[in-house]
Design a protein around this motif. Structure first.
Motif, short mmCIF file in Angstrom:
data_model
loop_
_atom_site.label_atom_id
_atom_site.label_comp_id
_atom_site.label_asym_id
_atom_site.label_seq_id
_atom_site.Cartn_x
_atom_site.Cartn_y
_atom_site.Cartn_z
N LYS A 185 -0.04 11.61 -3.05
CA LYS A 185 -0.39 10.20 -3.09
C LYS A 185 -1.19 9.78 -1.87
CE LYS A 185 0.96 7.85 -6.74
NZ LYS A 185 0.05 6.95 -7.48
N GLU A 187 -5.15 8.50 -1.94
CA GLU A 187 -5.42 7.09 -1.64
C GLU A 187 -6.03 6.89 -0.26
OE1 GLU A 187 -1.85 4.90 -2.35
OE2 GLU A 187 -1.71 5.52 -4.46
N ASP A 237 -11.73 3.22 -3.74
CA ASP A 237 -10.69 2.56 -4.53
C ASP A 237 -11.30 2.05 -5.85
OD1 ASP A 237 -9.24 -0.27 -5.20
OD2 ASP A 237 -7.82 1.16 -4.36
N GLU A 294 0.80 -1.21 0.00
CA GLU A 294 0.00 0.00 0.00
C GLU A 294 0.85 1.27 0.00
OE1 GLU A 294 -0.16 -2.52 1.97
OE2 GLU A 294 -2.17 -3.00 2.67
#
Length: 464
Positions: free
Chosen positions: A119, A123, A385, A70
Motif C-alpha cells: 500500500k 500510494e 493519484d 491517508e
C-alpha cells in the motif's frame, strides 16, 4: 403392588397428615421434616451460577479525531486501544508528539506487513531503508510531512513479527505530523497581540491573514513586497519564473508575512499558504468579474475538515475552496479526505488538482494511466493519484497555457509527490483560464492602470 393412582393418593394423604405435627415449634422431628422437604442447596447454587446478572460491556474504543485519512486501514482489523496523544477534538499535534493506535486481526503478521508495504509503495510513501532489509523492523513511511510506523505486537507487548497467544495478530499504527497541526487555536486572550493590546488587523506588521482580496488591493501595506514588486532575493528564483513573481507581487496577491522583503522562492510552500494565494490571486485577477470570484466562507459554516475549525485564521479561505468544490472534501463525496493538514508541504499533484478546476470551470475529464502517459509522455504516470490524474490530463488540453509547462518547463517526469517551491506556485497562479478565455496578473495590472490624461494641445483641439 398398588396401582399408580392409589400410590400417589396415599402419599399425598400421608404428607397432609404429617403437616400439622410438623407445625410444633422447635421439635427435633419438625426440624428433620423441614430439612427433608427443603430444596437441595447444591441445586440453588448451580442455578445462581448458571444465570448470572448481565454486566455492562466496556465502552467501545473510538478512532482519534486527528487520525489521517491517508493512512491505509487494514481490512477487517479492529481498533482495540488508543495511546499517546488524546483522542479528543481539542488535541494539538506538534512535531514532537505522536499518536499510537492498536489494532487486532485474525490474519498473521506476515500478511499485515505485506499489505502495508504494498500500500505504501503504491500510494507514493517513502519507506525507510531498513524496512525491506529485515522483517523484524517496524515499517516506517513518510509522505507530505506525515510519519507513520507499523509494528506487530506480541502478547507480552513488545514489537514482534509473531502472532500473539490468542491466535490473533495485534499491530500498532503510530503517526506523527512533521509540521505543527492545530486542532484548536488559542483564544483571543492567548493569541499574540499588538503593543496596544489589540489583535493585529489587516495592514498591521504582525497580521498573517487571511486578507480579503478587496483589502489587499486597497491597502498596499498588505503585501510584503515593495510597491514595484521587487524582492531582495528575487535573483535566486529561476529566471523564467521571476516575471510571474514580480507581477503577482505588484498586484498584491501574496499575503502579508511580517515586514520582510524576501520571497524565499526556492523554499517549500505549505498547503495553507497556497490555498490563500490561490483564492487571493483569482479574486484579484477577476476583480471586475464577480461571477468568477471564489467566495470566502462564513464563520458559521460547518467545517469540512476536522483540523480546520472556524477559529483557524485561514478557515474562510480553505472552507471557501471546499464549499466551491475546488478541493476534495467530504462535501464532494470524498470521505477519505477528512483532514486538510494545512501546514504540510504542497505536492505537485495537489497543486494541479486544486488549480485546474478554477481554470476550466467545468468537470474534469476521465483519465487513465495510458491516456496521461500518451498525452504528456510522463514516465511516472502510474504514480499520479487517480483524482489528480484527471486534472493533469485537463491541464495538457490547455496547450501552451498549461500550468505544468509554465511552472516546470519541458519534462518527462511529473514527480507527483515532490514538494512545490514558492516560485513554482507563483508561476501556476500567474494566469487563470483556458485558451480563448484567460487572464493573467499582467493583464490585471494593465487594467488597473489609470487612463492617460490628454495633453493640453489635445484638449484645446477637442474644445475647438
Amino acid at each position: 403392588m398398588l396401582p399408580l393412582k392409589q400410590s400417589v393418593l396415599w402419599s399425598s394423604l400421608t404428607i397432609l397428615a404429617l403437616l400439622p405435627l410438623g407445625s410444633c415449634a422447635n421439635t427435633p422431628w419438625a426440624a428433620q421434616l423441614e430439612q427433608a422437604l427443603s430444596a437441595d442447596p447444591r441445586l440453588q447454587a448451580s442455578t445462581v451460577e448458571a444465570s448470572p446478572e448481565p454486566t455492562a460491556s466496556p465502552a467501545g474504543v473510538e478512532l482519534p479525531t486527528n487520525f489521517p485519512a491517508e493512512i491505509p486501514r487494514y481490512p477487517n482489523a479492529e481498533l482495540v486501544a488508543v495511546g499517546g496523544a488524546s483522542s479528543s477534538e481539542d488535541v494539538v499535534v506538534g512535531a514532537n508528539q505522536s499518536t499510537e493506535t492498536r489494532w487486532q486481526t485474525s490474519d498473521n503478521a506476515a500478511q499485515v506487513r505485506q499489505f502495508y508495504q504494498e500500500k505504501f509503495q503504491a500510494e507514493g510513501w517513502q519507506l525507510a531503508a531498513d524496512t525491506a532489509e529485515s522483517s523484524d523492523q517496524p515499517i516506517a513511511a513518510t509522505r507530505d510531512g506525515l510519519k507513520v510506523q507499523i509494528a506487530t505486537v506480541a502478547s507480552g507487548g513488545s514489537a514482534s513479527t509473531s502472532d500473539n497467544s490468542s491466535g490473533n495478530t495485534e499491530f500498532t499504527i503510530e503517526y506523527q505530523f512533521g509540521e505543527a497541526t492545530v486542532g484548536s487555536v488559542p483564544s483571543p486572550s492567548e493569541a499574540e497581540t499588538t503593543a496596544d493590546g489589540e489583535l493585529p488587523q489587516p495592514g498591521d506588521p504582525d497580521f498573517i491573514g487571511p486578507v480579503l482580496p478587496g483589502e489587499v488591493a486597497s491597502e498596499p501595506s498588505a503585501s510584503p513586497a515593495p510597491s514595484n514588486g521587487s524582492f531582495s532575493d528575487l535573483s535566486q528564483a529561476p529566471a523564467e519564473l521571476q516575471p510571474y513573481i514580480t507581477d503577482l507581487a505588484k498586484l498584491g496577491a501574496f499575503s502579508k508575512n511580517g515586514t520582510s522583503s524576501e520571497f524565499k522562492p526556492n523554499a517549500e510552500i505549505s498547503r495553507r499558504e497556497y490555498a490563500r494565494w490561490l483564492v487571493t490571486a483569482n479574486n484579484l485577477i477577476y476583480a471586475n468579474q464577480p461571477a468568477r470570484k471564489i467566495r470566502l466562507a462564513a464563520a458559521t459554516d460547518q467545517p469540512a475538515f476536522q483540523d480546520m475549525p472556524a477559529s483557524d485564521p485561514d478557515f474562510a479561505v480553505i472552507q471557501g475552496l471546499a464549499n466551491a468544490g475546488v478541493i476534495p472534501s467530504p462535501l464532494t463525496g470524498d470521505t477519505s479526505n477528512t483532514t486538510f493538514r494545512p501546514d504540510a508541504p504542497l505536492t505537485r499533484e495537489d497543486m494541479i488538482l486544486w488549480k485546474v478546476p478554477v481554470d476550466t470551470r467545468q468537470a474534469l475529464p476521465n483519465a487513465a494511466i495510458d491516456t496521461v502517459q500518451q498525452a504528456w509522455g510522463f514516465q511516472d504516470s502510474a504514480k499520479i493519484d487517480p483524482k489528480a490524474m484527471r486534472a493533469v490530463l485537463a491541464d495538457h488540453q490547455n496547450g501552451d497555457l498549461s500550468n505544468i509547462r509554465r511552472a516546470f518547463g519541458y519534462t518527462t517526469l511529473f514527480q507527483p509527490k515532490k514538494t512545490v517551491s514558492r516560485a513554482e506556485a507563483a508561476a501556476v497562479l500567474w494566469q487563470f483560464g483556458t485558451q480563448g478565455s484567460h487572464l493573467s496578473a499582467k493583464d490585471a495590472l494593465q487594467a488597473n492602470q489609470p487612463a492617460a490624461q490628454p495633453s493640453t494641445e489635445s484638449a484645446t483641439q477637442s474644445a475647438q
